[in-house]
Design an enzyme around this catalytic site. Structure first.
Site, PDB file in Angstrom:
ATOM      1  N   TRP A  68       0.837  -1.201   0.000  1.00  0.00           N
ATOM      2  CA  TRP A  68       0.000   0.000   0.000  1.00  0.00           C
ATOM      3  C   TRP A  68       0.867   1.244   0.000  1.00  0.00           C
ATOM      4  O   TRP A  68       2.074   1.165   0.244  1.00  0.00           O
ATOM      5  CB  TRP A  68      -1.039   0.002   1.142  1.00  0.00           C
ATOM      6  N   ASN A  69       0.237   2.396  -0.339  1.00  0.00           N
ATOM      7  CA  ASN A  69       0.967   3.649  -0.500  1.00  0.00           C
ATOM      8  C   ASN A  69       0.269   4.783   0.248  1.00  0.00           C
ATOM      9  O   ASN A  69      -0.933   4.716   0.498  1.00  0.00           O
ATOM     10  CB  ASN A  69       1.008   4.056  -1.985  1.00  0.00           C
ATOM     11  N   HIS A  76      -7.354  19.750  -7.246  1.00  0.00           N
ATOM     12  CA  HIS A  76      -7.545  19.975  -8.680  1.00  0.00           C
ATOM     13  C   HIS A  76      -6.362  19.380  -9.446  1.00  0.00           C
ATOM     14  O   HIS A  76      -5.527  20.086  -9.995  1.00  0.00           O
ATOM     15  CB  HIS A  76      -7.736  21.468  -8.955  1.00  0.00           C
ATOM     16  N   HIS A  80     -10.362  15.809 -12.923  1.00  0.00           N
ATOM     17  CA  HIS A  80     -10.979  16.172 -11.647  1.00  0.00           C
ATOM     18  C   HIS A  80     -12.287  16.911 -11.806  1.00  0.00           C
ATOM     19  O   HIS A  80     -12.655  17.319 -12.908  1.00  0.00           O
ATOM     20  CB  HIS A  80      -9.996  16.952 -10.771  1.00  0.00           C
ATOM     21  N   ASP A  82     -14.703  20.076 -10.597  1.00  0.00           N
ATOM     22  CA  ASP A  82     -14.729  21.414 -10.007  1.00  0.00           C
ATOM     23  C   ASP A  82     -16.106  21.640  -9.385  1.00  0.00           C
ATOM     24  O   ASP A  82     -17.128  21.626 -10.090  1.00  0.00           O
ATOM     25  CB  ASP A  82     -14.528  22.496 -11.075  1.00  0.00           C
ATOM     26  N   HIS A  86     -15.543  26.308  -5.609  1.00  0.00           N
ATOM     27  CA  HIS A  86     -14.173  26.559  -6.083  1.00  0.00           C
ATOM     28  C   HIS A  86     -13.990  28.023  -6.487  1.00  0.00           C
ATOM     29  O   HIS A  86     -12.887  28.554  -6.393  1.00  0.00           O
ATOM     30  CB  HIS A  86     -13.880  25.642  -7.264  1.00  0.00           C
ATOM     31  N   HIS A 215     -15.231  29.300 -15.122  1.00  0.00           N
ATOM     32  CA  HIS A 215     -15.312  29.180 -13.663  1.00  0.00           C
ATOM     33  C   HIS A 215     -16.311  30.192 -13.102  1.00  0.00           C
ATOM     34  O   HIS A 215     -17.159  29.849 -12.279  1.00  0.00           O
ATOM     35  CB  HIS A 215     -13.936  29.420 -13.037  1.00  0.00           C
TER      36      HIS A 215
HETATM   37 MN    MN Z   1     -10.168  22.589 -11.199  1.00  0.00          MN
END
Ligand code: MN
Length: 269
Positions: A68-69, A76, A80, A82, A86, A215
Site C-alpha cells: 500500500w501507499n 484539482h 478532476h 470542479d 471553487h 469558472h
Molecule cells: Mn479545477
C-alpha cells in the site's frame, strides 16, 4: 425482476447491457503519477501540490503481507471535478461543496463536440456559440442538464510541458469563448463543461474581460467543471451517460475522480 409484471427492471436491463457489451464503459480518466501536470499560477498566488506517492510497504519487513501507499495532491489534480465553491462567484450557493452536492447530479448525459482539428491548428482555439449552433444543426440540440464536453485531443500531449504549453502571456490551451458559457447556462441549461486541458477555461482566460469565464459563470450558477478528461474521441456526439462522483471531502472545492462514460454500441446488422 419486477414482482408485479414479471419484466426485467431498468437496472437489470442496464446490467445486462453492460455485461453483454452492448453498453461500453469508456474511462475518461488520466493515470495519476508524479508526472501529472498541474496548473501553474503567477508566483504571488498559492500553488497546488503535485501528485506524490510513497510506499508504506510492499510485502517486506514494513508489512510482510501488504502492499500500500500514501499519496498527496491538490484537489484539482489530473482528471478532476470542479465544485461551485471553487470560485468566489459560487461561494454562498447551497450544496456547493463535494460533500453536499446531491449525488443525483453525478449522473448525467453528455454532448461531445469535436474541436480536435481546430485545436491542432490553433492551441488558443475558443469554442463559440456559433460553432455549437452549427454542431446542433447536424447532431441536434444539447438536452437540458447535460454536460458539454469539448474534445480537443489535448490529452494526447503526454509530455507535461507540451500539455501545459506555457508561453510569455501564460498558457496557450483551448477552451470556451467567454460568450459561450452564459449561453450554455441560460439557453441550454447544461450541468457543466468538460475539457481535456488542465482547467475548463482557455489558457488565455486570465486576460478575458471577466477572467476565467467558465469558472465565474458555471460555478456562480451552481454548475460544475470537468477538466483533464481523455478518450473523448471514443464518445458519440450524443447518447453518452457520464458518472462523475468526486471524493466526499468535507467542504471540498473539487477532487480527482474516475470519470466513466456509458455508451451504447451501434447494433451491427
Ligand atoms: Mn479545477
Amino acid at each position: 425482476m419486477d414482482s408485479r409484471t414479471g419484466e426485467a427492471g431498468i437496472l437489470a436491463r442496464l446490467l445486462e447491457g453492460i455485461l453483454s457489451g452492448r453498453i461500453r464503459i469508456v474511462d475518461l480518466t488520466v493515470t495519476l503519477d508524479q508526472r501529472t501536470p498541474t496548473i501553474v499560477l503567477p508566483p504571488e498566488l498559492g500553488q497546488t501540490w503535485p501528485f506524490r506517492i510513497e510506499e508504506i510497504s510492499r510485502y517486506d519487513r514494513r508489512g510482510p503481507a501488504t502492499y500500500w501507499n500514501n499519496f498527496s495532491c491538490g484537489e484539482h489534480t489530473g482528471t478532476h471535478f470542479d465544485a461551485p465553491v471553487h470560485w468566489i462567484s459560487g461561494r454562498d450557493l447551497p450544496d456547493n461543496t463535494t460533500d453536499t452536492i446531491p449525488p443525483v447530479k453525478f449522473v448525467a448525459a453528455a454532448a461531445v463536440i469535436d474541436c480536435s482539428r481546430d485545436a491542432l491548428a490553433d492551441p488558443d482555439y475558443l469554442l463559440t456559440v456559433d460553432r455549437v449552433e452549427a454542431w446542433e444543426e447536424i447532431h441536434g440540440r444539447i438536452p437540458p442538464r447535460s454536460w458539454l464536453l469539448m474534445r480537443t485531443d489535448w490529452s494526447l500531449r503526454t509530455d507535461p510541458e507540451a500539455f501545459l504549453n506555457m508561453g510569455d502571456e501564460g498558457a496557450n490551451t483551448p477552451g470556451p469563448h467567454p460568450d459561450l458559457i452564459p449561453w450554455l447556462i441560460s439557453k441550454r441549461d447544461v450541468i457543466g463543461f468538460g475539457s481535456e486541458a488542465v482547467g475548463t477555461d482557455a489558457g488565455q482566460a486570465p486576460h478575458f474581460p471577466i477572467p476565467f469565464p467558465c469558472h465565474h459563470h458555471m460555478h456562480g450558477n451552481n454548475r460544475f467543471g470537468l477538466p483533464g478528461l481523455c478518450n473523448l474521441d471514443q464518445l458519440p456526439p450524443h447518447g453518452t451517460l457520464l458518472i462523475t462522483a468526486p471524493l466526499k471531502i468535507r467542504q471540498g472545492s473539487g477532487s480527482p475522480l474516475r470519470a466513466l462514460a456509458l455508451v451504447e454500441e451501434q447494433a451491427d446488422d
